[in-house]
Write an enzyme that holds these catalytic residues in place. Structure first.
Site, mmCIF file in Angstrom:
data_model
loop_
_atom_site.group_PDB
_atom_site.id
_atom_site.type_symbol
_atom_site.label_atom_id
_atom_site.label_comp_id
_atom_site.label_asym_id
_atom_site.label_seq_id
_atom_site.Cartn_x
_atom_site.Cartn_y
_atom_site.Cartn_z
ATOM 1 N N SER A 1 2.018 -11.570 8.738
ATOM 2 C CA SER A 1 1.245 -10.386 8.336
ATOM 3 C C SER A 1 -0.244 -10.651 8.499
ATOM 4 O O SER A 1 -0.810 -11.520 7.832
ATOM 5 C CB SER A 1 1.593 -10.049 6.881
ATOM 6 O OG SER A 1 0.515 -9.428 6.243
ATOM 7 N N CYS B 1 -8.444 3.163 6.868
ATOM 8 C CA CYS B 1 -7.810 3.416 5.572
ATOM 9 C C CYS B 1 -8.422 2.485 4.528
ATOM 10 O O CYS B 1 -8.570 1.288 4.767
ATOM 11 C CB CYS B 1 -6.319 3.150 5.700
ATOM 12 S SG CYS B 1 -5.508 3.014 4.126
ATOM 13 N N THR C 1 -6.316 1.929 11.578
ATOM 14 C CA THR C 1 -6.558 2.129 10.133
ATOM 15 C C THR C 1 -7.048 0.866 9.424
ATOM 16 O O THR C 1 -7.745 0.960 8.414
ATOM 17 C CB THR C 1 -5.275 2.610 9.421
ATOM 18 O OG1 THR C 1 -4.226 1.682 9.703
ATOM 19 C CG2 THR C 1 -4.879 3.999 9.847
ATOM 20 N N GLU D 1 0.293 -0.509 15.810
ATOM 21 C CA GLU D 1 -0.312 0.788 15.451
ATOM 22 C C GLU D 1 -1.126 1.338 16.612
ATOM 23 O O GLU D 1 -1.072 2.533 16.934
ATOM 24 C CB GLU D 1 -1.204 0.630 14.206
ATOM 25 C CG GLU D 1 -1.789 1.968 13.757
ATOM 26 C CD GLU D 1 -2.859 1.823 12.693
ATOM 27 O OE1 GLU D 1 -2.646 1.103 11.709
ATOM 28 O OE2 GLU D 1 -3.924 2.456 12.859
ATOM 29 N N CYS E 1 0.872 -1.175 0.000
ATOM 30 C CA CYS E 1 0.000 0.000 0.000
ATOM 31 C C CYS E 1 0.912 1.229 0.000
ATOM 32 O O CYS E 1 2.135 1.107 0.154
ATOM 33 C CB CYS E 1 -0.899 -0.003 1.224
ATOM 34 S SG CYS E 1 0.034 0.102 2.754
ATOM 35 N N CYS F 1 3.006 6.397 8.291
ATOM 36 C CA CYS F 1 2.039 6.701 7.229
ATOM 37 C C CYS F 1 1.262 7.956 7.613
ATOM 38 O O CYS F 1 0.805 8.076 8.760
ATOM 39 C CB CYS F 1 1.096 5.521 7.048
ATOM 40 S SG CYS F 1 -0.141 5.844 5.783
ATOM 41 N N HIS G 1 -1.738 -4.349 19.090
ATOM 42 C CA HIS G 1 -1.206 -4.167 17.731
ATOM 43 C C HIS G 1 -0.291 -2.938 17.758
ATOM 44 O O HIS G 1 -0.632 -1.921 18.383
ATOM 45 C CB HIS G 1 -2.370 -3.964 16.754
ATOM 46 C CG HIS G 1 -1.922 -3.876 15.321
ATOM 47 N ND1 HIS G 1 -1.340 -2.744 14.792
ATOM 48 C CD2 HIS G 1 -1.943 -4.778 14.314
ATOM 49 C CE1 HIS G 1 -1.030 -2.969 13.526
ATOM 50 N NE2 HIS G 1 -1.391 -4.197 13.213
HETATM 51 FE FE1 SF4 Z 1 -1.061 1.374 4.273
HETATM 52 FE FE2 SF4 Z 1 -3.358 2.556 4.851
HETATM 53 FE FE3 SF4 Z 1 -1.819 1.581 6.819
HETATM 54 FE FE4 SF4 Z 1 -1.089 3.750 5.472
HETATM 55 S S1 SF4 Z 1 -2.857 3.538 6.800
HETATM 56 S S2 SF4 Z 1 0.199 2.007 5.988
HETATM 57 S S3 SF4 Z 1 -1.830 3.315 3.406
HETATM 58 S S4 SF4 Z 1 -2.845 0.402 5.198
#
Ligand code: SF4
Length: 290
Positions: free
Chosen positions: A229, A201, A173, A135, A12, A105, A133
């Site tokens: 993944s 996202c 996301t 993120e 992505c 990102c 996670h």
């Molecule tokens: Fe990829 Fe979307 Fe995650 Fe950004 S937010 S790293 S574009 S999946």
């Protein structure tokens, strides 16, 4: 045999940007005299793909595994991956005088800004996502009060907060849109004063939709991704539901399909951390041999 390669297969935007950042940093260090070169690190594996990570390791890029390890580093360039990190990581880098190259990102960065600004105003932050996670851990680290992470409808039902507080709901996301909506509805129905910012996202959603469509018509489906993944594993699950002959492979070496006599169409897709060269290799092999 007809071969359909998903247009959305592979990196992505955010992952591609992070991988290119590492390549640029390697090139930048090679461009200076050897005695002036700085060590390059990534904070965590740059992507969930062992081939890409070991290729970078062979070029001298080291992976930092923890905050404690980062604290011991006082010289070099540290690249932040697309998932983003908590504020504390930036603070340590600044204290230690290392150079930070931020490949978070922009879609994730936006969430950091929202939760930081809102929590500074005293708003209670709810992150809809999977606790633990990377993120989500990064997002939590930008909240100045105490956030809550909600991953299921049951958790939303059981949530007990103060109805007189203000709440801001954001999402990891890669969370599923319909699950996010269900959780938001529960908060609204319980009478909480919520400001909802849908930060999902579309890249993940689009890849899943396309994989689902292709696997509906394919006789054989190939999903390329690293078992580490989660988005690749999810793609496999989606395709397997539609196409019984779905294979989850990391590289071409893992591909040993049983091809039914009646098979006419092969579909190929890949997770967000699968490099193009691996996809290309699988695609051309399938075109030549199936
Ligand atoms: Fe990829 Fe979307 Fe995650 Fe950004 S937010 S790293 S574009 S999946």
């Amino acid at each position: 045999m007809k071969v359909i390669l998903a247009e959305s297969a592979g990196f992505c935007f955010g992952v591609e940007r992070a991988v290119n950042t590492v390549k640029e940093q390697i090139a930048a260090q090679l461009a200076v005299p050897e005695e002036e070169r700085l060590p390059i690190y990534t904070y965590g594996s740059i992507i969930h793909n062992k081939h890409v990570v070991s290729d970078f390791e062979n070029k001298g890029v080291k992976v930092i595994g923890s905050l404690e390890e980062l604290e011991t580093i006082h010289k070099g360039v540290v690249i932040i991956r697309s998932h983003g990190v908590e504020k504390k990581v930036y603070d340590i880098m600044e204290q230690n005088g290392v150079t930070c190259v931020d490949a978070t990102c922009p879609f994730v960065k936006r969430i950091h800004t929202i939760v930081h600004t809102e929590s500074e105003k005293g708003t209670h932050i709810i992150i809809v996502g999977n606790d633990g996670h990377p993120e989500v851990e990064g997002i939590k680290g930008w909240v100045v009060n105490t956030p809550d992470v909600i991953g299921t409808k049951e958790e939303a039902e059981n949530f007990q907060g103060n109805l007189s507080d203000n709440y801001c709901i954001v999402s990891q996301t890669t969370f599923q849109n319909d699950k996010f909506q269900d959780i938001v509805d529960i908060f609204c129905n319980k009478g909480y004063n919520v400001n909802v910012v849908n930060t999902i996202c579309n890249a993940t959603h689009e890849r899943q939709e396309e994989a689902c469509k292709i696997s509906e018509t394919a006789d054989i489906m190939i999903v390329i991704g690293d078992p580490q993944s989660s988005n690749s594993r999810k793609l496999y699950e989606i395709c397997r539901k539609e196409c019984e002959n779905t294979y989850f492979i990391q590289t071409l070496d893992d591909l040993h399909p049983e091809i039914p006599d009646t098979a006419k169409t092969v579909g190929i897709t890949a997770g967000a951390s699968t490099p193009n060269n691996i996809i290309e290799e699988v695609q051309s092999y399938v075109r030549r041999n199936f």
